[in-house]
Write a protein that holds these residues in place. Structure first.
Motif, PDB file in Angstrom:
ATOM      1  N   SER A   8      10.074  -4.459   3.887  1.00  0.00           N
ATOM      2  CA  SER A   8       8.731  -5.033   3.843  1.00  0.00           C
ATOM      3  C   SER A   8       8.630  -5.979   2.649  1.00  0.00           C
ATOM      4  CB  SER A   8       7.678  -3.933   3.745  1.00  0.00           C
ATOM      5  OG  SER A   8       7.698  -3.347   2.464  1.00  0.00           O
ATOM      6  N   ASP A   9       7.599  -6.793   2.654  1.00  0.00           N
ATOM      7  CA  ASP A   9       7.373  -7.726   1.553  1.00  0.00           C
ATOM      8  C   ASP A   9       6.658  -7.069   0.380  1.00  0.00           C
ATOM      9  OD1 ASP A   9       8.572  -9.805   2.916  1.00  0.00           O
ATOM     10  OD2 ASP A   9       6.704 -10.461   3.834  1.00  0.00           O
ATOM     11  N   GLN A  10       6.146  -5.856   0.588  1.00  0.00           N
ATOM     12  CA  GLN A  10       5.389  -5.173  -0.461  1.00  0.00           C
ATOM     13  C   GLN A  10       6.328  -4.683  -1.570  1.00  0.00           C
ATOM     14  OE1 GLN A  10       3.137  -1.832   0.890  1.00  0.00           O
ATOM     15  NE2 GLN A  10       2.261  -1.440  -1.118  1.00  0.00           N
ATOM     16  N   VAL A  11       6.049  -5.144  -2.782  1.00  0.00           N
ATOM     17  CA  VAL A  11       6.825  -4.757  -3.963  1.00  0.00           C
ATOM     18  C   VAL A  11       5.833  -4.437  -5.070  1.00  0.00           C
ATOM     19  CG1 VAL A  11       8.527  -5.517  -5.661  1.00  0.00           C
ATOM     20  CG2 VAL A  11       8.693  -6.324  -3.306  1.00  0.00           C
ATOM     21  N   THR A  12       6.007  -3.289  -5.710  1.00  0.00           N
ATOM     22  CA  THR A  12       5.088  -2.884  -6.771  1.00  0.00           C
ATOM     23  C   THR A  12       5.839  -2.290  -7.949  1.00  0.00           C
ATOM     24  OG1 THR A  12       4.783  -0.701  -5.777  1.00  0.00           O
ATOM     25  CG2 THR A  12       3.175  -2.384  -5.189  1.00  0.00           C
ATOM     26  N   TRP A  13       5.172  -2.273  -9.081  1.00  0.00           N
ATOM     27  CA  TRP A  13       5.703  -1.605 -10.266  1.00  0.00           C
ATOM     28  C   TRP A  13       5.194  -0.170 -10.233  1.00  0.00           C
ATOM     29  CZ3 TRP A  13       9.275  -1.511 -13.720  1.00  0.00           C
ATOM     30  CH2 TRP A  13       9.154  -0.686 -14.825  1.00  0.00           C
TER      31      TRP A  13
END
Length: 87
Positions: A8-13
């Motif tokens: 997916s394009d979702q990337v988080t810290w």
């Protein structure tokens, strides 16, 4: 590239693990993947990566990280919680 593994394009810290979190999908299963600041620095040819720039650095080396994650998923190298950890 394995077409059965999609990212997916979702990337988080993630403050808890102090790693960048991203997700893969394989056969309808969501796989949480984490990559360390040290690995990001190594892939981006930097001495270190700060938390506030981690997601931007991830985006710059996304293809390499996804290849590593894909290989770990194919090898079933999950941790005790079912996550893929790239250190």
């Amino acid at each position: 590239m394995n077409q059965s593994i999609l990212f997916s394009d979702q990337v988080t810290w993630d403050d808890t693990t102090e790693m960048v979190e991203f997700h893969a999908h394989q056969s309808g299963m969501l796989i949480v993947c984490l990559v360390s600041l040290e690995k990001l620095a190594q892939l981006a040819y930097q001495k270190e990566v700060a938390k506030h720039e981690a997601v931007a650095i991830f985006d710059s080396v996304r293809f390499d990280i996804e290849e590593i994650a894909e290989a770990l998923i194919e090898d079933e190298s999950f941790d005790e919680q079912g996550k893929i950890i790239i250190r």
